[in-house]
Design a protein around this motif. Structure first.
Motif, PDB file in Angstrom:
ATOM      1  N   LEU A   1       0.835  -1.204   0.000  1.00  0.00           N
ATOM      2  CA  LEU A   1       0.000   0.000   0.000  1.00  0.00           C
ATOM      3  C   LEU A   1       0.869   1.254   0.000  1.00  0.00           C
ATOM      4  N   LEU A   2       1.875   1.280   0.889  1.00  0.00           N
ATOM      5  CA  LEU A   2       2.734   2.466   0.987  1.00  0.00           C
ATOM      6  C   LEU A   2       3.487   2.702  -0.312  1.00  0.00           C
ATOM      7  N   GLU A   3       3.984   1.631  -0.916  1.00  0.00           N
ATOM      8  CA  GLU A   3       4.762   1.788  -2.150  1.00  0.00           C
ATOM      9  C   GLU A   3       3.898   2.211  -3.329  1.00  0.00           C
ATOM     10  N   ASN A   4       2.602   2.054  -3.192  1.00  0.00           N
ATOM     11  CA  ASN A   4       1.698   2.507  -4.246  1.00  0.00           C
ATOM     12  C   ASN A   4       0.991   3.809  -3.880  1.00  0.00           C
ATOM     13  N   GLY A   5       1.503   4.479  -2.830  1.00  0.00           N
ATOM     14  CA  GLY A   5       1.040   5.827  -2.527  1.00  0.00           C
ATOM     15  C   GLY A   5      -0.136   5.932  -1.590  1.00  0.00           C
ATOM     16  N   TYR A   6      -0.481   4.856  -0.871  1.00  0.00           N
ATOM     17  CA  TYR A   6      -1.625   4.888   0.048  1.00  0.00           C
ATOM     18  C   TYR A   6      -1.139   4.739   1.489  1.00  0.00           C
TER      19      TYR A   6
END
Length: 244
Positions: free
Chosen positions: A206-211
């Protein structure tokens, strides 16, 4: 917003085979999890998502709803996404099948953060202290910004305490997730990310996809059953909250 709790329930478990059917004071573990989730009164619907007929039968015996997953899945998130695809719901909450004592306040607080439109995914955290927990790689830690959105999750101690005079706060991540359905369907379609592979933590995808994940603090200490010894701890906890 219609909110549905989905409980992924895989029969196979490397460290504790068939654990979800283990007896917990007269009912299978998965039935205890289903009933405690249902009894919180937080959700419009509660459903167990499983690949095994014996687990399905245990829930149906309690009058519960079951979705039989048709595919092999790498994670609980993938399993619930298969069920969520056909549901008319705005919020999907992933409740761990091996955590039989769900807490009404924690789950209610978790769902409530979606009143803020910018929240797409949320999870729980609880304060921890002591080197035994902070240094333990099986205890996932999380750090957040000033609005309690996740900055990073790690099996390592975060933050790193370089200055002995500092007193950082440490939080353990509790693996119950709430998603807007639209994000859950996106998330399970993404490839595993580099950080996720390194730490073996799917939330890093999630973090690596901007969330960022909205983190909700709780004092509830979940009892997760990973190995047979944990079942003994769960039995003691059950007896403590259900005195004869």
């Amino acid at each position: 917003m219609k909110t549905v709790a989905l409980i992924p329930a895989r029969f196979g478990a490397t460290r504790f085979p068939a654990k979800l059917l283990a007896d917990l004071r007269g009912k299978p573990l998965i039935a205890r999890t289903y009933l405690s989730t249902l009894n919180t009164g937080v959700f419009d619907e509660v459903m167990v998502v499983t690949d095994h007929q014996d687990i399905a039968a245990a829930i149906q015996q309690e009058g519960g709803k079951v979705f039989i997953s048709k595919k092999e899945h790498e994670s609980g998130s993938d399993r619930i996404a298969e069920a969520a695809a056909s549901l008319d719901a705005e919020i999907i909450v992933n409740v761990q099948g091996d955590e039989p004592f769900q807490d009404e306040k924690s789950l209610s607080d978790l769902v409530a953060v979606f009143e803020d439109d910018q929240v797409q995914v949320a999870s729980l955290m609880t304060p921890i202290s002591g080197d035994a927990l902070i240094q333990n790689p099986n205890i996932v830690k999380v750090v957040t910004d000033s609005d309690n959105f996740s900055l990073y999750f790690s099996r390592s101690p975060i933050p790193f305490q370089r200055n002995d005079n500092s007193q950082p706060n440490y939080f353990r991540h509790i693996g119950i997730y709430a998603y807007k359905k639209s994000l859950l369907m996106k998330f399970t379609g993404w490839e595993k990310s580099a950080l996720e592979k390194a730490e073996m933590l799917e939330q890093l995808r999630l973090l690596e996809n901007g969330y960022q994940v909205k983190m909700v603090e709780t004092s509830h200490q979940a009892v997760a059953i990973d190995v047979p010894e944990d079942l003994e701890r769960a039995l003691r906890y059950y007896d403590a909250i259900n005195p004869r």
